[in-house]
Design an enzyme around this catalytic site. Structure first.
Site, PDB file in Angstrom:
ATOM      1  N   CYS A 294     127.484 -49.156 -14.745  1.00  0.00           N
ATOM      2  CA  CYS A 294     126.604 -48.010 -15.019  1.00  0.00           C
ATOM      3  C   CYS A 294     127.450 -46.930 -15.687  1.00  0.00           C
ATOM      4  CB  CYS A 294     125.897 -47.530 -13.751  1.00  0.00           C
ATOM      5  SG  CYS A 294     126.946 -46.782 -12.489  1.00  0.00           S
TER       6      CYS A 294
ATOM      7  N   ARG B 190     124.360 -46.450  -9.292  1.00  0.00           N
ATOM      8  CA  ARG B 190     123.651 -47.717  -9.496  1.00  0.00           C
ATOM      9  C   ARG B 190     124.552 -48.942  -9.401  1.00  0.00           C
ATOM     10  NH1 ARG B 190     120.863 -45.795 -14.973  1.00  0.00           N
ATOM     11  NH2 ARG B 190     122.891 -44.745 -15.043  1.00  0.00           N
TER      12      ARG B 190
ATOM     13  N   ASP C  99     118.760 -43.179 -13.479  1.00  0.00           N
ATOM     14  CA  ASP C  99     119.966 -42.683 -12.823  1.00  0.00           C
ATOM     15  C   ASP C  99     119.540 -41.666 -11.769  1.00  0.00           C
ATOM     16  OD1 ASP C  99     122.394 -41.663 -12.029  1.00  0.00           O
ATOM     17  OD2 ASP C  99     123.095 -41.237 -14.063  1.00  0.00           O
TER      18      ASP C  99
END
Length: 175
Positions: A20, A26, A139
């Site tokens: 990420c 994540r 996000d």
């Protein structure tokens, strides 16, 4: 994407890296979730998971506290995670590079110098037919605990779908 029979002797497990942006939300979630699924299936020797970020802002830091808390609420332990930046030289050592949004996909494909390495880069939601239309996992960094839980749910479903695609090929290669 079919995986066919995958080589999975002790020396060369199938290697997956989740990437990420900062490697604190994540990608650590996905690394922990898939690692748990792999361990539960008894395939820990045959599938290796890692994670990284495209940026270097958080290198050496723990996962975001909200990430660790969201994982803990679902029974996972993310406390040992330390952020690192993705090294483009890692493509040679990886079989699959899983990203969470199109920006990361563009960056990783630009860092890849060969077509075979670009082909390793896949969006996580592409593995789950029920979520593929969404294309990207948001996000949660600038959001609240509820968004971290939502994102974790998306990652769990996609990781399960990814595992369902990889596991039979791994098992076939083990025989």
């Amino acid at each position: 994407m079919g995986f066919g029979a995958l080589s999975s002797d002790d020396a060369t497990p199938f290697r997956i890296s989740f990437v990420c942006t900062g490697n604190i939300c994540r990608s650590p979630m996905a690394e922990v979730v898939l690692r748990e699924q792999v361990a539960h299936a008894g395939l820990g020797r045959f599938i290796s998971t890692s994670s990284a970020g495209t940026g270097d802002w958080h290198v050496g830091e723990q996962a975001d506290a909200r990430t660790i808390e969201a994982l803990a609420r679902r029974g996972y332990d993310g406390s040992n995670h330390r952020a690192r930046q993705f090294d483009p030289l890692s493509f040679d050592e990886l079989d699959l590079v899983v990203v969470f949004d199109r920006s990361q996909e563009r960056i990783l494909k630009a860092w890849a110098h060969r077509n075979r390495d670009r082909d390793k880069v896949r969006l996580i939601l592409s593995f789950d037919p029920e979520q593929a239309h969404l294309r990207e996992v948001p996000d949660p960094y600038y959001s609240d605990d509820a968004m971290f839980d939502t994102v974790l749910g998306m990652i769990e479903r996609s990781s399960q779908a990814l595992f369902r695609q990889i596991a039979p090929a791994i098992r076939q290669g083990v025989r």
